[in-house]
Design a protein around this motif. Structure first.
Motif, PDB file in Angstrom:
ATOM      1  N   GLY A 148      -1.670   1.068  19.978  1.00 54.42           N
ATOM      2  CA  GLY A 148      -2.679   2.107  20.148  1.00 54.42           C
ATOM      3  C   GLY A 148      -3.376   2.081  21.488  1.00 54.42           C
ATOM      4  N   LYS A 149      -3.191   1.041  22.268  1.00 56.55           N
ATOM      5  CA  LYS A 149      -3.802   0.975  23.590  1.00 56.55           C
ATOM      6  C   LYS A 149      -2.925   1.741  24.582  1.00 56.55           C
ATOM      7  CE  LYS A 149      -6.111  -3.440  22.790  1.00 56.55           C
ATOM      8  NZ  LYS A 149      -6.334  -4.834  23.256  1.00 56.55           N
ATOM      9  N   PRO A 150      -3.510   2.678  25.293  1.00 53.34           N
ATOM     10  CA  PRO A 150      -2.678   3.523  26.174  1.00 53.34           C
ATOM     11  C   PRO A 150      -2.044   2.758  27.325  1.00 53.34           C
ATOM     12  CG  PRO A 150      -5.015   3.939  26.544  1.00 53.34           C
ATOM     13  CD  PRO A 150      -4.928   3.054  25.350  1.00 53.34           C
ATOM     14  N   THR A 151      -2.630   1.640  27.713  1.00 53.78           N
ATOM     15  CA  THR A 151      -2.098   0.880  28.855  1.00 53.78           C
ATOM     16  C   THR A 151      -1.059  -0.165  28.453  1.00 53.78           C
ATOM     17  OG1 THR A 151      -3.922  -0.690  28.661  1.00 53.78           O
ATOM     18  CG2 THR A 151      -4.231   1.189  30.149  1.00 53.78           C
ATOM     19  N   TYR A 152      -0.797  -0.272  27.141  1.00 52.94           N
ATOM     20  CA  TYR A 152       0.121  -1.310  26.677  1.00 52.94           C
ATOM     21  C   TYR A 152       1.520  -0.755  26.506  1.00 52.94           C
ATOM     22  CZ  TYR A 152       2.383  -4.659  23.561  1.00 52.94           C
ATOM     23  OH  TYR A 152       3.267  -5.546  22.986  1.00 52.94           O
ATOM     24  N   HIS A 153       2.482  -1.452  27.049  1.00 54.53           N
ATOM     25  CA  HIS A 153       3.896  -1.113  26.898  1.00 54.53           C
ATOM     26  C   HIS A 153       4.603  -2.338  26.317  1.00 54.53           C
ATOM     27  CE1 HIS A 153       3.401   2.630  29.168  1.00 54.53           C
ATOM     28  NE2 HIS A 153       2.678   1.933  30.033  1.00 54.53           N
ATOM     29  N   TYR A 154       5.210  -2.163  25.168  1.00 56.03           N
ATOM     30  CA  TYR A 154       5.833  -3.288  24.470  1.00 56.03           C
ATOM     31  C   TYR A 154       7.092  -3.746  25.209  1.00 56.03           C
ATOM     32  CZ  TYR A 154       8.416  -5.928  20.966  1.00 56.03           C
ATOM     33  OH  TYR A 154       9.121  -6.898  20.317  1.00 56.03           O
ATOM     34  N   VAL A 155       7.143  -5.039  25.490  1.00 57.37           N
ATOM     35  CA  VAL A 155       8.305  -5.675  26.113  1.00 57.37           C
ATOM     36  C   VAL A 155       8.650  -6.909  25.281  1.00 57.37           C
ATOM     37  CG1 VAL A 155       9.239  -6.786  28.172  1.00 57.37           C
ATOM     38  CG2 VAL A 155       7.639  -4.875  28.408  1.00 57.37           C
ATOM     39  N   PRO A 156       9.829  -6.964  24.683  1.00 58.48           N
ATOM     40  CA  PRO A 156      10.199  -8.141  23.877  1.00 58.48           C
ATOM     41  C   PRO A 156      10.187  -9.419  24.713  1.00 58.48           C
ATOM     42  CG  PRO A 156      11.729  -6.331  23.505  1.00 58.48           C
ATOM     43  CD  PRO A 156      10.879  -5.938  24.680  1.00 58.48           C
ATOM     44  N   GLU A 157       9.610 -10.455  24.168  1.00 59.43           N
ATOM     45  CA  GLU A 157       9.527 -11.748  24.847  1.00 59.43           C
ATOM     46  C   GLU A 157      10.600 -12.665  24.275  1.00 59.43           C
ATOM     47  OE1 GLU A 157       5.412 -13.179  25.678  1.00 59.43           O
ATOM     48  OE2 GLU A 157       4.865 -11.615  24.237  1.00 59.43           O
ATOM     49  N   PHE A 158      11.770 -12.594  24.874  1.00 59.59           N
ATOM     50  CA  PHE A 158      12.882 -13.414  24.382  1.00 59.59           C
ATOM     51  C   PHE A 158      12.699 -14.892  24.700  1.00 59.59           C
ATOM     52  CE2 PHE A 158      14.776  -9.167  24.953  1.00 59.59           C
ATOM     53  CZ  PHE A 158      15.275  -8.972  23.678  1.00 59.59           C
ATOM     54  N   ARG A 159      11.834 -15.190  25.646  1.00 53.93           N
ATOM     55  CA  ARG A 159      11.610 -16.598  25.990  1.00 53.93           C
ATOM     56  C   ARG A 159      10.963 -17.353  24.833  1.00 53.93           C
ATOM     57  NH1 ARG A 159       6.284 -17.411  27.410  1.00 53.93           N
ATOM     58  NH2 ARG A 159       5.038 -15.499  27.606  1.00 53.93           N
ATOM     59  N   LYS A 160      10.326 -16.631  23.923  1.00 54.69           N
ATOM     60  CA  LYS A 160       9.708 -17.301  22.786  1.00 54.69           C
ATOM     61  C   LYS A 160      10.755 -17.946  21.879  1.00 54.69           C
ATOM     62  CE  LYS A 160       5.359 -14.756  22.408  1.00 54.69           C
ATOM     63  NZ  LYS A 160       4.488 -13.951  21.518  1.00 54.69           N
ATOM     64  N   VAL A 161      11.976 -17.396  21.878  1.00 51.37           N
ATOM     65  CA  VAL A 161      13.038 -17.991  21.064  1.00 51.37           C
ATOM     66  C   VAL A 161      13.394 -19.372  21.587  1.00 51.37           C
ATOM     67  CG1 VAL A 161      15.395 -17.712  20.230  1.00 51.37           C
ATOM     68  CG2 VAL A 161      13.916 -15.706  20.459  1.00 51.37           C
ATOM     69  N   SER A 162      13.572 -19.482  22.890  1.00 43.93           N
ATOM     70  CA  SER A 162      13.931 -20.776  23.480  1.00 43.93           C
ATOM     71  C   SER A 162      12.790 -21.780  23.361  1.00 43.93           C
ATOM     72  CB  SER A 162      14.329 -20.593  24.944  1.00 43.93           C
ATOM     73  OG  SER A 162      13.259 -20.016  25.683  1.00 43.93           O
ATOM     74  N   ILE A 163      11.554 -21.302  23.522  1.00 42.33           N
ATOM     75  CA  ILE A 163      10.409 -22.205  23.402  1.00 42.33           C
ATOM     76  C   ILE A 163      10.274 -22.703  21.968  1.00 42.33           C
ATOM     77  CG2 ILE A 163       7.902 -22.367  23.571  1.00 42.33           C
ATOM     78  CD1 ILE A 163       8.026 -20.381  25.868  1.00 42.33           C
ATOM     79  N   ALA A 164      10.435 -21.788  21.014  1.00 40.07           N
ATOM     80  CA  ALA A 164      10.344 -22.188  19.606  1.00 40.07           C
ATOM     81  C   ALA A 164      11.477 -23.141  19.233  1.00 40.07           C
ATOM     82  CB  ALA A 164      10.369 -20.948  18.716  1.00 40.07           C
ATOM     83  N   ALA A 165      12.691 -22.872  19.727  1.00 40.76           N
ATOM     84  CA  ALA A 165      13.828 -23.744  19.412  1.00 40.76           C
ATOM     85  C   ALA A 165      13.614 -25.145  19.973  1.00 40.76           C
ATOM     86  CB  ALA A 165      15.115 -23.136  19.967  1.00 40.76           C
ATOM     87  N   THR A 166      13.140 -25.224  21.207  1.00 42.01           N
ATOM     88  CA  THR A 166      12.889 -26.538  21.814  1.00 42.01           C
ATOM     89  C   THR A 166      11.830 -27.310  21.043  1.00 42.01           C
ATOM     90  OG1 THR A 166      13.461 -25.643  24.002  1.00 42.01           O
ATOM     91  CG2 THR A 166      12.243 -27.723  23.939  1.00 42.01           C
ATOM     92  N   THR A 167      10.769 -26.619  20.658  1.00 41.82           N
ATOM     93  CA  THR A 167       9.667 -27.283  19.947  1.00 41.82           C
ATOM     94  C   THR A 167      10.088 -27.755  18.560  1.00 41.82           C
ATOM     95  OG1 THR A 167       8.086 -25.875  21.130  1.00 41.82           O
ATOM     96  CG2 THR A 167       7.301 -27.014  19.167  1.00 41.82           C
ATOM     97  N   ILE A 168      10.726 -26.870  17.798  1.00 45.38           N
ATOM     98  CA  ILE A 168      11.059 -27.197  16.408  1.00 45.38           C
ATOM     99  C   ILE A 168      12.118 -28.293  16.334  1.00 45.38           C
ATOM    100  CG2 ILE A 168      11.986 -26.297  14.254  1.00 45.38           C
ATOM    101  CD1 ILE A 168       9.165 -25.354  14.924  1.00 45.38           C
ATOM    102  N   TYR A 169      13.190 -28.148  17.114  1.00 43.83           N
ATOM    103  CA  TYR A 169      14.272 -29.135  17.024  1.00 43.83           C
ATOM    104  C   TYR A 169      13.859 -30.472  17.644  1.00 43.83           C
ATOM    105  CZ  TYR A 169      17.784 -25.997  15.131  1.00 43.83           C
ATOM    106  OH  TYR A 169      18.490 -25.168  14.298  1.00 43.83           O
ATOM    107  N   ALA A 170      13.020 -30.454  18.666  1.00 48.16           N
ATOM    108  CA  ALA A 170      12.526 -31.715  19.219  1.00 48.16           C
ATOM    109  C   ALA A 170      11.667 -32.450  18.196  1.00 48.16           C
ATOM    110  CB  ALA A 170      11.732 -31.452  20.489  1.00 48.16           C
ATOM    111  N   TYR A 171      10.838 -31.692  17.497  1.00 50.35           N
ATOM    112  CA  TYR A 171      10.013 -32.318  16.454  1.00 50.35           C
ATOM    113  C   TYR A 171      10.871 -32.843  15.306  1.00 50.35           C
ATOM    114  CZ  TYR A 171       6.710 -32.738  12.587  1.00 50.35           C
ATOM    115  OH  TYR A 171       5.982 -33.203  11.529  1.00 50.35           O
ATOM    116  N   ALA A 172      11.856 -32.055  14.879  1.00 49.88           N
ATOM    117  CA  ALA A 172      12.667 -32.425  13.717  1.00 49.88           C
ATOM    118  C   ALA A 172      13.610 -33.586  13.997  1.00 49.88           C
ATOM    119  CB  ALA A 172      13.466 -31.211  13.240  1.00 49.88           C
TER     120      ALA A 172
END
Length: 306
Positions: A148-172
């Motif tokens: 709803g914000k006129p200045t916001y344009h959605y851009v998928p953040e694919f880097r979150k996949v790699s960050i989440a994978a590194t965090t979860i598998y390193a912990y596990a």
């Protein structure tokens, strides 16, 4: 030379006559040595130790280790060796997932679900599902917050996949490795400590993360109070599985060391949950630059969104 009749076994007085002569005498049957030894061993045990042994899984531990060694006798460089880690059916995986989501008080997760056949199939796919769930839910949460914000344009953040994978598998993998090394070290110092295998610890940590999959989906709700209630509820469920599993293995150690070990396990588990929530879902709002609209007289007008 002794006669043949002298070498034969002689029958002594009847047991009834002996007991009549000495009522306090104790009779022992040579046909039941195993039961006598078992009864004597049971008398020497402490009253509550039998339950502790059952909880820790020390009964028939040698037989279990022998069977496990026969099952995984293939060389480690062969495909058959690693295939045994994924030799599990759907019913076993679902049963272990239910055990991690609904822990039974006083029951050891390893003894109840894992020790008969530890696997890597469930932990691997639980971690993979959690990675994509956190990444996708984090993107959707960011989208709904700025919708709803006129200045916001959605851009998928694919880097979150790699960050989440590194965090979860390193912990596990790294946390179970450190815990396994610590338990092995303490086992050499204190003989009463019962240690788990590395595969069993990885299995426990992997299945304990399942509860965060539905939690991450519900984190899409743009209410901080709801998110923190969900993370505390999930942390209590998964943390209780870890505590009930590893406390019996360290409680015979020094009291301070045992409490510090369990406290560290819970703290690292809480840091993972809180860190994922804070980074992927509660990220600070970005200050988007105001759009520049050219005016008709040649000047530029900068509009500021409220």
């Amino acid at each position: 030379m002794a006669a043949v009749d002298d070498l034969k076994f002689q029958e002594f007085d009847d047991a009834a006559n002996l007991l009549a002569a000495n009522p306090d005498a104790t009779t022992i049957s040579i046909d039941e040595p195993a039961e006598i030894a078992k009864n004597q061993h049971g008398r020497l045990q402490e009253p509550g130790r039998e339950e502790d042994d059952e909880l820790l899984g020390t009964d028939d531990s040698d037989k279990t280790e022998l069977l496990a060694g026969q099952k995984k006798s293939a060389p480690f460089w062969t495909f058959e060796y690693y295939q045994t880690f994924f030799d599990v059916d759907t019913y076993q995986v679902l049963d272990r997932i239910k055990g991690s989501v609904f822990p039974v008080p006083g029951k050891n997760f390893v003894r109840l679900y894992i020790r008969s056949n530890p696997d890597l199939y469930g932990p691997f796919w639980i971690c993979a599902t959690l990675v994509f769930t956190i990444a996708v839910s984090g993107n959707l949460s960011n989208f709904f917050i700025h919708l709803g914000k006129p200045t916001y344009h959605y851009v998928p953040e694919f880097r979150k996949v790699s960050i989440a994978a590194t965090t979860i598998y390193a912990y596990a993998w790294l946390v179970p490795l450190a815990l396994w090394g610590f338990l092995m070290w303490r086992n050499s110092k204190v003989m009463n400590i019962v240690s788990y295998s590395f595969l069993e610890i990885v299995c426990v940590y992997g299945y304990s993360l399942f509860v965060y999959i539905p939690t991450a989906i519900l984190w899409i709700i743009p209410q901080k109070v709801v998110r923190w209630v969900l993370v505390m509820f999930s942390l209590c469920l998964s943390g209780s599985v870890l505590v009930m599993t590893f406390w019996p293995a360290v409680r015979d150690d020094n009291r301070r060391i045992a409490l510090a070990t369990v406290g560290t396990i819970v703290l690292l588990h809480a840091l993972l949950a809180v860190g994922c929530l804070a980074y992927f879902f509660d990220a600070p709002e970005l200050d988007f630059p105001a759009p520049i609209i050219p005016a008709h007289n040649g000047t530029t007008v900068i509009t500021k969104s409220q």
